[in-house]
Design an enzyme around this catalytic site. Structure first.
Site, short mmCIF file in Angstrom:
data_model
loop_
_atom_site.label_atom_id
_atom_site.label_comp_id
_atom_site.label_asym_id
_atom_site.label_seq_id
_atom_site.Cartn_x
_atom_site.Cartn_y
_atom_site.Cartn_z
N PRO A 87 0.73 -1.26 0.17
CA PRO A 87 -0.09 -0.04 -0.06
C PRO A 87 0.82 1.08 -0.11
O PRO A 87 1.78 1.45 0.66
CB PRO A 87 -0.69 -0.14 1.21
CG PRO A 87 -0.55 -1.44 1.76
CD PRO A 87 0.54 -1.97 1.30
N GLU A 88 0.38 1.96 -0.89
CA GLU A 88 1.07 3.59 -0.88
C GLU A 88 0.52 4.53 -0.36
O GLU A 88 -0.84 4.11 -0.06
CB GLU A 88 1.63 3.66 -2.56
CG GLU A 88 2.27 2.58 -3.15
CD GLU A 88 4.11 2.80 -2.86
OE1 GLU A 88 4.42 3.81 -2.15
OE2 GLU A 88 4.82 1.93 -3.32
N HIS A 106 -5.58 -14.48 9.01
CA HIS A 106 -5.01 -13.47 8.91
C HIS A 106 -5.76 -12.15 9.10
O HIS A 106 -5.36 -10.98 9.09
CB HIS A 106 -4.51 -13.22 7.39
CG HIS A 106 -3.78 -14.25 6.89
ND1 HIS A 106 -2.61 -14.76 7.81
CD2 HIS A 106 -3.82 -15.06 5.74
CE1 HIS A 106 -2.12 -15.98 7.04
NE2 HIS A 106 -2.91 -15.89 5.77
N ARG A 147 0.84 -10.91 5.62
CA ARG A 147 2.39 -11.08 5.78
C ARG A 147 2.85 -10.72 7.18
O ARG A 147 4.13 -10.64 7.57
CB ARG A 147 3.28 -10.43 4.71
CG ARG A 147 2.96 -11.25 3.30
CD ARG A 147 3.76 -10.47 2.22
NE ARG A 147 5.06 -10.65 2.36
CZ ARG A 147 5.83 -9.90 1.33
NH1 ARG A 147 5.50 -9.31 0.51
NH2 ARG A 147 7.24 -9.85 1.85
N ARG A 161 23.66 17.74 -4.74
CA ARG A 161 23.22 16.19 -4.73
C ARG A 161 23.57 15.41 -5.84
O ARG A 161 22.82 15.92 -6.79
CB ARG A 161 21.87 15.83 -4.04
CG ARG A 161 21.47 16.66 -2.82
CD ARG A 161 22.36 15.92 -1.42
NE ARG A 161 21.77 14.35 -1.50
CZ ARG A 161 20.89 13.84 -0.74
NH1 ARG A 161 19.76 14.73 0.04
NH2 ARG A 161 20.60 12.58 -0.69
#
Ligand SMILES: [Zn+2]
Length: 271
Positions: A2-3, A91, A110, A152
């Site tokens: 999930p973002e 789960h 997981r 950078r």
């Protein structure tokens, strides 16, 4: 995984079912998540009213008068609101039961997700205190990114995915934002101009906002946190389109590995 858009979509999905509601019980079936769920959280949350459902980076903050539950979905976690009497499946690690018969249920095959409890300002929690600005906040603007990129040598794509610079720009959103801003993912961060910095900030916000909007309209009561939200895939310009023609110039999209992740880009549109 999930973002940020999926987590924000989750927040919007669950907030109406929780805000202002009494949590009668927290039922924990499996404490061994990424960090063990601390003993005694059940007693803290029992008979407490939810005051807010907020988000900081990919953490959901369920606020009560007496403290805050900090929830992370990890790699495979999801939250859904359902009837409390629906039998839990494998789960389904915990439920927050809501007065009136609903429950917020956490599912995570997981077990990289987490549930923490804090009675202090959640922003001061060790998990949150060092987080960089939110992409939609005023702190993340063209000037901030321009300054953060000076001297950078790191590739710009890796820099915008660095959660010490800005939170929530995952691999998909980094590739897509750079395409929209016309910047090569390999360009040294320090070689981004002020104008490009402005375009990139706008592109990051636009890509994330579109993903949130689409996630919010395709996922209703069930908030699936796995993968790219719904129809967002159809709107992607470069991500997972290697070999396919660029939607703007028809040049085949290229792919290469960058920081152990796949980067997709158009060698003609992005300089
Ligand atoms: Zn192109």
């Amino acid at each position: 995984m999930p973002e940020l858009p999926e987590v924000e979509t989750t927040r919007r999905g669950i907030a109406p079912a929780l805000t202002g509601k009494l949590i009668t019980e927290l039922i924990v079936r499996e404490r061994r998540l990424r960090w063990p769920i601390e003993a005694g959280v059940e007693a803290k949350i029992r008979d407490q009213t939810v005051r807010s459902v907020a988000r900081r980076a990919k953490y959901l903050l369920i606020g009560f008068d007496c403290g805050t539950a900090i929830v992370h979905l990890g790699m495979s976690g999801s939250l859904r609101v359902l009837r409390a009497d629906v039998a839990p499946k494998l789960h389904d690690h915990w439920d927050m039961r809501v007065a009136g018969g609903a429950a917020l249920r956490f599912h995570d095959p997981r077990r990289f997700g987490s549930l923490h409890w804090t009675e202090r300002d959640p922003a001061a929690h060790p998990l949150l205190t060092k987080l960089a600005p939110e992409p939609f906040s005023n702190d993340f603007d063209a000037e901030y990114l321009f300054r953060a990129t000076r001297r950078r040598a790191v590739a710009i794509k890796l820099l915008i995915m660095n959660s010490e610079i800005v939170v929530g720009v995952g691999n998909i959103y980094a590739s897509e934002s750079l395409f929209r801003a016309g910047i090569s993912p390999r360009r040294a961060a320090g070689r981004i101009s002020r104008a490009q910095s402005r375009e990139l900030v706008a592109a990051i916000r636009q890509v994330l906002a579109e993903a949130i909007q689409i996630g919010g309209t395709t996922l209703r009561d069930y908030v699936n946190a796995a993968g790219v939200p719904g129809y967002f895939r159809q709107k992607l310009f470069v991500y997972e389109r290697a070999g396919e023609p660029c939607r703007i110039c028809k040049t085949p999209i290229k792919q290469f590995a960058q920081g152990q992740r796949s980067t997709y880009w158009c060698p003609r549109c992005q300089k």
